[in-house]
Design an enzyme around this catalytic site. Structure first.
Site, mmCIF file in Angstrom:
data_model
loop_
_atom_site.group_PDB
_atom_site.id
_atom_site.type_symbol
_atom_site.label_atom_id
_atom_site.label_comp_id
_atom_site.label_asym_id
_atom_site.label_seq_id
_atom_site.Cartn_x
_atom_site.Cartn_y
_atom_site.Cartn_z
ATOM 1 N N LEU A 48 9.618 -44.532 -22.954
ATOM 2 C CA LEU A 48 9.437 -45.835 -22.313
ATOM 3 C C LEU A 48 10.764 -46.574 -22.154
ATOM 4 O O LEU A 48 10.922 -47.377 -21.234
ATOM 5 C CB LEU A 48 8.476 -46.697 -23.136
ATOM 6 C CG LEU A 48 7.028 -46.197 -23.241
ATOM 7 C CD1 LEU A 48 6.234 -47.088 -24.173
ATOM 8 C CD2 LEU A 48 6.374 -46.150 -21.873
ATOM 9 N N GLY A 85 19.269 -50.163 -29.163
ATOM 10 C CA GLY A 85 20.186 -49.896 -30.258
ATOM 11 C C GLY A 85 19.529 -49.185 -31.419
ATOM 12 O O GLY A 85 20.180 -48.473 -32.184
ATOM 13 N N LYS A 133 8.702 -46.671 -31.666
ATOM 14 C CA LYS A 133 10.163 -46.797 -31.682
ATOM 15 C C LYS A 133 10.710 -45.947 -32.822
ATOM 16 O O LYS A 133 10.444 -46.207 -33.995
ATOM 17 C CB LYS A 133 10.573 -48.259 -31.838
ATOM 18 C CG LYS A 133 12.078 -48.479 -31.746
ATOM 19 C CD LYS A 133 12.430 -49.913 -31.430
ATOM 20 C CE LYS A 133 12.172 -50.865 -32.580
ATOM 21 N NZ LYS A 133 12.738 -52.197 -32.343
ATOM 22 N N ASP A 135 18.555 -62.529 -32.114
ATOM 23 C CA ASP A 135 18.861 -61.679 -30.954
ATOM 24 C C ASP A 135 17.861 -61.944 -29.832
ATOM 25 O O ASP A 135 17.323 -61.010 -29.230
ATOM 26 C CB ASP A 135 18.840 -60.202 -31.348
ATOM 27 C CG ASP A 135 19.545 -59.322 -30.316
ATOM 28 O OD1 ASP A 135 19.244 -58.107 -30.276
ATOM 29 O OD2 ASP A 135 20.375 -59.840 -29.534
#
Length: 880
Positions: free
Chosen positions: A581, A585, A603, A703
């Site tokens: 997908l 990082g 992930k 972030d």
């Protein structure tokens, strides 16, 4: 694979003669679908004992027919009946896939003409699997088989017959069989395609093999040994075949009868010619071996497979006695007119000649047409059911474009087709306008005129972000035209037609009764909201504060209350990491599916990741205790040695960054509307407000950027990627970090020099995101003269006072000037160089909500919506 052999399987696969009678229990295995097309009642097939269901309740079109009596002795009874389709260009069967997600399926369609119509002329027509061509039916007895992995968001497979003006399409039988997902694996370049069977051979066998000898109901044709080979047979039990109990090691579950025969080369090579390619394609071949000869000590067989005497497929194949072994090629590019020949040869160290027990030939079929976006499909299907529309709406609504449903126009752009126009004028519609229409979020044109529609004009129509024309004329609608629709009409953003509705009121006096009801309604709502907020505050205040920092917990392995998965389970969930997908990082993100059919994003922590175990632990620990509608939900994790993974809810519409760039999104590829941008800003602020003020201790994301803001199927924005987040013991605490974290462009200039991080660091990032939503410009623009920050661009633009030059030109001027200025001013205050001058997130959220169009309306429905949005943010739950 020449034209003359294109349909070698036709006679051998479909002939199930009545001379064979077996007695089996009339019960089909789980997941098997067997359809007797045109049959009048369910029946048990004498050949395999499977129950074939009549299709009379499965499809609303076509006619039942019978082949002529003189042809019946050649076929089993399930082939005596057929369904023909004299009407309509495309007629479809929809097969429900009730097996777990990420399951492959074998689909076989059979066609026996039998001169049923007395014309003695075999029709020619196309067969589609889903929205793409499967093949052409042109013989009087033919069989077509495919292997496919459906889209994980779908729970069905369409099989469609398409009239090509060369006779009436017909079908005799249709079956679906679930397969182990590891079978017949495609190369990454072919993952979107499906496999079509050319043929399947039992080498050395003489009779056809099918279910129950083959548990997957594959059909194996006999293949006689040629002059340069000799027949080898055995009666011994083959370990791992589908007739034994020790077959878990071999997912192919090959029939023992097939493995008990083989052809052995008389020399050092076993040639296998497939003929001449009739077109260019990607070829896949599976070779099946079993050593069925017992050899003297020191004798062994070592083989290699070579394509066209040039390309080595596998270097060495050594067999164990009475144990199956399968070798499947990767995709092989074959050009039109090319000879295709395999050689199974003994290697230089082999003391015995090669053998072969069976092989399968398949090729990848191109899939150029996109499926209709799932939300659009569900919406239009519900509309069809709601109004009981009798028109021939079969198969996929949008694709292929030449067969799109009557009254629909679509944007057929990969990866999904979107419905952009719906015309149901003069379609005898009765009843109300259901909320299902609000799911058609890409629609520009909606015409429901001249029907018998009743009830109020629903206000949810204003939430359709792309709607430019709405025609409700000539109905029996009553009540008041919603103010929000009237305002869009006055602004010129919507062409509104509502003439011919005698009970419909446009003028202000019609609002008097409703306006009298508003104070009462608001009093009730305000009281309820106050009680809920009070209860929420009480719960939050009675909780004990958590430890100062999640970083202080250095447990290893990871100790969490959430669902933990093994690495083997992760491999299964992602189908061996088949669909990527994206990549960040942390590592790559893969598409997956849990056992309960929930689509997820997995992930994986890469060995070369810029982040590491520390960030992995932080993100997992945070998301296991954070629960809010605007934060991405963590469903589980894997922490097994070097294999670390986080399993999230699947966000079907990608990231905000993709939408701002108009690329790689699963939704409408047009520019985000102004309303859509406002709602995303509110969603993000609600998530951040929960982190800053709803969590004890507060959490700083560190972030925040469009790439870490994901959108679900309803375009609800959710904050993701918490690997750099930190918690603090007090509300206003700052903390210095030796390693600067974040993304250039969104990083607070105040922290860039000293590394201090607090809530205002996130506020700065949010201000940059607000500017991106308004202007469409990236945070940093790279030019030949260097990098250019968005603040450097927008500050002089503000001085000109020309809002048209600031707002994203892709909106085409379709935005509210007042709210645009308000958001720009808010963004500039969030990015003040002095931290103390920046607003709190609660203030930002309140200001953004004032920009939403719902706050400009006076209708009770819209006011309730405003209250609902407010309550969801202000009574957000504390971390569990």
């Amino acid at each position: 694979m020449g034209v003359e052999r294109r349909w070698v399987c036709a006679a051998s696969l479909c002939v199930l003669a009545t001379g064979f009678h077996f007695v089996y229990a009339a019960q089909s295995p789980e997941g098997f679908i067997s359809i007797d097309c045109g049959g009048f009642e369910d029946m048990v097939n004498e050949w395999d004992g499977l129950v074939y269901k009549t299709d009379k309740d499965m499809i609303g079109s076509g006619m039942s027919n019978q082949i002529l009596a003189e042809y019946r002795p050649r076929w089993g009874p399930i082939y005596w009946s057929l369904r023909s389709f004299p009407n309509g260009t495309r007629n479809c069967y929809r097969l429900k896939t009730e097996a777990p997600k990420m399951t492959k399926y074998l689909i076989r369609a059979s066609f026996v003409y039998g001169n049923y119509d007395g014309l003695n002329s075999t029709p020619i027509f196309d067969l589609h699997l889903g929205v793409n061509l499967w093949g052409t039916v042109k013989l009087d007895s033919q069989c077509m088989e495919a292997i496919t992995l459906p889209d994980p968001s779908s729970d069905y497979i369409d099989v469609c017959l398409v009239n090509t003006n060369s006779g009436v399409p017909y079908i005799s039988a249709l079956i679906l069989r679930p397969l182990d997902v590891s079978l017949y694996r495609l190369d990454p370049i072919d993952t979107a395609k499906f496999l079509v069977l050319y043929n399947r051979f039992d080498v050395g066998g003489t009779n056809q093999i099918t279910y129950p000898k083959d548990v997957y109901d594959r059909i194996w044709s006999g293949y006689n040994c040629q002059n340069n080979t000799s027949l080898v047979t055995t009666n011994a039990v083959i370990a791992g075949s589908n007739n034994t109990n020790d077959n878990d090691d071999d997912p192919y579950k090959l029939p023992m009868l097939m493995l008990q025969t083989a052809c052995r080369a008389n020399g050092s090579s076993f040639p296998l010619g497939l003929g001449t390619a009739y077109r260019s394609y990607r070829l896949y071949v599976c070779f099946h071996f079993a050593e069925i000869e017992k050899h003297e000590a020191g004798k062994f067989r070592d083989m290699k497979i070579v394509l066209n005497d040039v390309q080595t497929i596998t270097q060495s194949i050594q067999l164990q006695y009475l144990k199956p072994h399968t070798v499947c090629t990767k995709g092989l590019d074959v050009n039109h007119g090319q000879q295709v020949k395999f050689s199974i040869s003994a290697t230089s160290i082999s003391s015995l000649p090669p053998i072969l027990n069976g092989y399968e030939i398949l090729y990848a079929m191109d899939t150029p047409n996109p499926l209709t976006f799932l939300q659009d499909l569900k919406a239009i299907s519900d509309i069809k059911q709601h109004y009981k529309l009798s028109r021939n709406w079969e198969g996929d609504p949008c694709s292929p474009p030449e067969f799109s449903w009557k009254g629909l126009n679509c944007n057929n752009v990969q990866p999904w087709a979107r419905i952009i126009s719906l015309n149901l004028s003069r379609s005898n519609l009765t009843g109300d306008i259901p909320s299902t229409f609000s799911m058609l979020t890409a629609i520009n044109y909606l015409d429901l005129s001249y029907n018998e529609l009743e009830g109020a004009v629903p206000e949810f129509l204003v939430l359709l972000p792309q709607l430019r024309l709405l025609n409700l004329s000539g109905n029996k609608l009553t009540g008041v035209v919603p103010d929000t629709l009237l305002q869009k009409s006055k602004d010129g953003t919507l062409i509104l037609s509502m003439e011919g509705n005698p009970g419909l009121c446009w003028s202000p006096p019609c609002n008097q009764k409703k306006e009298l009801e508003i104070p009462i309604l608001f009093s009730v709502i305000a009281a309820l909201v106050f009680v809920v907020i009070l209860l929420g505050v009480t719960i939050i205040c009675t909780r004990k504060p958590k430890e100062n920092s999640i970083e202080s917990k250095q447990e290893d392995p990871l100790k969490l209350k959430g669902r933990q998965y093994s690495y083997e389970e992760v491999v299964g969930i992602t189908e061996n990491f088949g669909v990527v997908l994206g990549e960040g990082g942390f590592g790559k993100v893969y598409l997956g599916s849990l056992k309960d059919q929930t689509t997820v994003a997995v992930k994986m922590l890469s060995a070369t990741s810029q982040q590491g175990n520390k960030e992995f632990r932080i993100e997992a620990q945070l998301l296991m205790v954070l629960h809010h509608r605007n934060l991405v939900c963590l469903l589980g994790y894997c922490d097994e040695g070097q294999h670390k993974a986080l399993i999230y809810e699947y966000m079907a519409n990608g990231s905000l960054q993709q939408h701002l760039k108009n690329q790689n999104t699963n939704s409408n590829t047009d520019t985000l509307s102004w309303i859509g941008r406002l709602q995303i800003a509110v969603d993000v602020s609600q998530g951040l407000e929960y982190l800053h003020n709803g969590c004890k201790p507060p959490i700083i994301h560190r972030d925040l950027k469009p790439a870490n803001i994901l959108l679900d199927t309803k375009m609800t924005a959710k904050i993701a990627d918490f690997g750099l987040s930190r918690t603090f013991a007090t509300e206003n605490e700052s903390q210095p970090f030796t390693r600067l974290a974040g993304t250039p462009g969104y990083l607070d200039l105040g922290t860039k020099g000293c590394g201090n991080v607090n809530k205002q660091s996130d506020i700065y990032s949010l201000g940059i995101i607000l500017l991106e939503l308004v202007t469409g410009q990236p945070a940093i623009t790279r030019t030949s003269g260097g990098n250019f920050h968005i603040l450097n661009w927008v500050e002089p633009m503000i001085q000109t006072g020309d809002i048209q030059q600031i707002v994203d030109f892709k909106l085409g001027g379709q935005f509210n000037h007042n709210s645009a200025w308000k958001i720009i001013e808010l963004a500039m205050s969030c990015t003040q160089s002095t931290v103390l001058q920046r607003p709190d997130i609660s203030h930002v959220l309140g200001e953004l909500k004032e920009c939403l169009p719902v706050h400009q309306s006076t209708s009770p429905q819209t006011r309730i919506m405003s209250t609902r949005i407010l309550s969801e943010s202000e009574i957000a739950p504390s971390p569990r």
